[in-house]
Design an enzyme around this catalytic site. Sequence first.
Site, PDB file in Angstrom:
ATOM      1  N   ASN A 136       5.802  15.580 -49.459  1.00 36.90           N
ATOM      2  CA  ASN A 136       4.961  15.973 -48.334  1.00 36.90           C
ATOM      3  C   ASN A 136       3.510  15.905 -48.781  1.00 36.90           C
ATOM      4  O   ASN A 136       3.165  16.395 -49.861  1.00 36.90           O
ATOM      5  CB  ASN A 136       5.287  17.390 -47.864  1.00 36.90           C
ATOM      6  CG  ASN A 136       4.329  17.892 -46.784  1.00 36.90           C
ATOM      7  OD1 ASN A 136       3.226  18.341 -47.067  1.00 36.90           O
ATOM      8  ND2 ASN A 136       4.760  17.807 -45.542  1.00 36.90           N
ATOM      9  N   VAL A 187       6.429  14.474 -43.137  1.00 37.79           N
ATOM     10  CA  VAL A 187       5.419  15.367 -42.576  1.00 37.79           C
ATOM     11  C   VAL A 187       6.152  16.539 -41.930  1.00 37.79           C
ATOM     12  O   VAL A 187       7.196  16.353 -41.299  1.00 37.79           O
ATOM     13  CB  VAL A 187       4.534  14.653 -41.529  1.00 37.79           C
ATOM     14  CG1 VAL A 187       3.398  15.569 -41.068  1.00 37.79           C
ATOM     15  CG2 VAL A 187       3.966  13.358 -42.090  1.00 37.79           C
ATOM     16  N   GLU A 188       5.606  17.735 -42.065  1.00 32.96           N
ATOM     17  CA  GLU A 188       6.285  18.929 -41.564  1.00 32.96           C
ATOM     18  C   GLU A 188       6.562  18.890 -40.073  1.00 32.96           C
ATOM     19  O   GLU A 188       7.493  19.525 -39.576  1.00 32.96           O
ATOM     20  CB  GLU A 188       5.475  20.191 -41.908  1.00 32.96           C
ATOM     21  CG  GLU A 188       4.066  20.242 -41.356  1.00 32.96           C
ATOM     22  CD  GLU A 188       3.020  19.713 -42.339  1.00 32.96           C
ATOM     23  OE1 GLU A 188       1.888  20.196 -42.290  1.00 32.96           O
ATOM     24  OE2 GLU A 188       3.343  18.814 -43.147  1.00 32.96           O
ATOM     25  N   SER A 189       5.755  18.131 -39.332  1.00 33.03           N
ATOM     26  CA  SER A 189       5.930  18.055 -37.881  1.00 33.03           C
ATOM     27  C   SER A 189       7.159  17.249 -37.459  1.00 33.03           C
ATOM     28  O   SER A 189       7.540  17.293 -36.290  1.00 33.03           O
ATOM     29  CB  SER A 189       4.678  17.448 -37.241  1.00 33.03           C
ATOM     30  OG  SER A 189       4.300  16.274 -37.940  1.00 33.03           O
TER      31      SER A 189
END
Length: 456
Positions: free
Chosen positions: A227, A253-255
């Site tokens: 990440n 990506v965290e999204s």
Amino acid sequence: MAHDGLIKRVVGGHWNLAPKLGKMAVENKIEAYNFPQGVVTHLFRDIAAGKPGTLTHIGLETFVDPRFGGGKLNQVTQEDLVELTNVKGKEYLLYHSFPIDVALIRGTSADELGNISFEKEALTLEGLSIAQAVKNSGGIVIVQVERVVQAGSIKARDVKIPGILVDAVVIASRAEFHMQSFAEQYNPSYSGEIRLPLTELKAIGLDERKIIARRAFLEVNPKAIVNLGIGVPEGVASVAAEEGVLDQFVLTVESGPIGGVPAGGLSFGASFNPECIVDQPYQFDFYDGGGLDIAVLGMAQLDEEGNVNVSRFGTRIAGAGGFINISQTAKKVIFCGTFTANGLGVEVQDGKLEILQEGKISKLVKNVEHITFSGSYARKKGQKVWYVTERAVFALGEQGLVLEEIAPGVDLEKDILARMDFKPIISESLKIMDAKLFHPELMKITEDLNERCAAK
């Protein structure tokens, strides 16, 4: 929405792009909380399920821990929305559920039955969880879309929010009201509709940011799940592309995007050419459980205990976003940032770093203003933690911050120790940073990575 009397309370993950609300929080005009972004996404899901809250280890020993403020951002914020609890002999945080009356969500298409699809969206986020939470709270769900299509036009598997959860649909009257990201009207490579040649990614010039990105990149193992945070860490993807080794590891990506290359700037959160896009709560499930091998994150303030602050600076509230979830759970964490800020000028000549002008703000302080990352908690967990700047590299040691490397051309006393508000532990094996970092030519690490990848 930032008007006196309109808002009573804000519970936010990332505040940076809502500066007027942040100003109201600082001025004590609203109640204000900052919770980890992953907790917020899971809280929607738990509200939908009628649970009393989200029980998690995320946030322990940071500013959201009740022992360090409980995520409250000002004096008028009094109610405790998070509590410390103990389950089977271990500490956890319980973030309280509360009813939600209205949801404002966006998708791409709505059919005549209110079914919503996301075919042109860069992300699916937690839209379904929010709609379920509001519906089960007795509230109303409003969805903005680009268009309405005939019932049956959207395939069953492409419906992300079913019509039984939707009370109203609003069609965006102008394109600029329905931009795909803050920066771009529409990029089909973000939504997986096309794939762009990654040769279009521009190389960055040899400055302090590239030196940091290069040094951080040397910590990325082959086949790692990675990440990258916003800002300086974005340069790691650019360095990997320039070196021709983007295919040696997986960027996430965290999204929600997995694979591809994360977009930067005001399109952060999207990815070019993702292999898939999962709902944000499920991405955080994976992260929170320890699925990330490596996280490369920003660093605004660093103190002698190894604590990092990225969430609050005096009167400016940036918010933690997904930083706490990611930094507390990745197997290896590399924090990146310049040694000083606001005016730093450097030059690289003949493989050496010269400090032309120091920044006005010292970033290595005695105590950070906000504990967004806890060095003490990381030590207890046995995390591998590195702190990379353009002139020095530190590691998290058992007794505090350990200086491990310095840049060629800098003076240890004048350029490093004199610019810190504390004295670090100096490694007995202190060494000079890799010379490859300070030359404009490619680092030529393709063969090295291939060998390590084959060995693994």
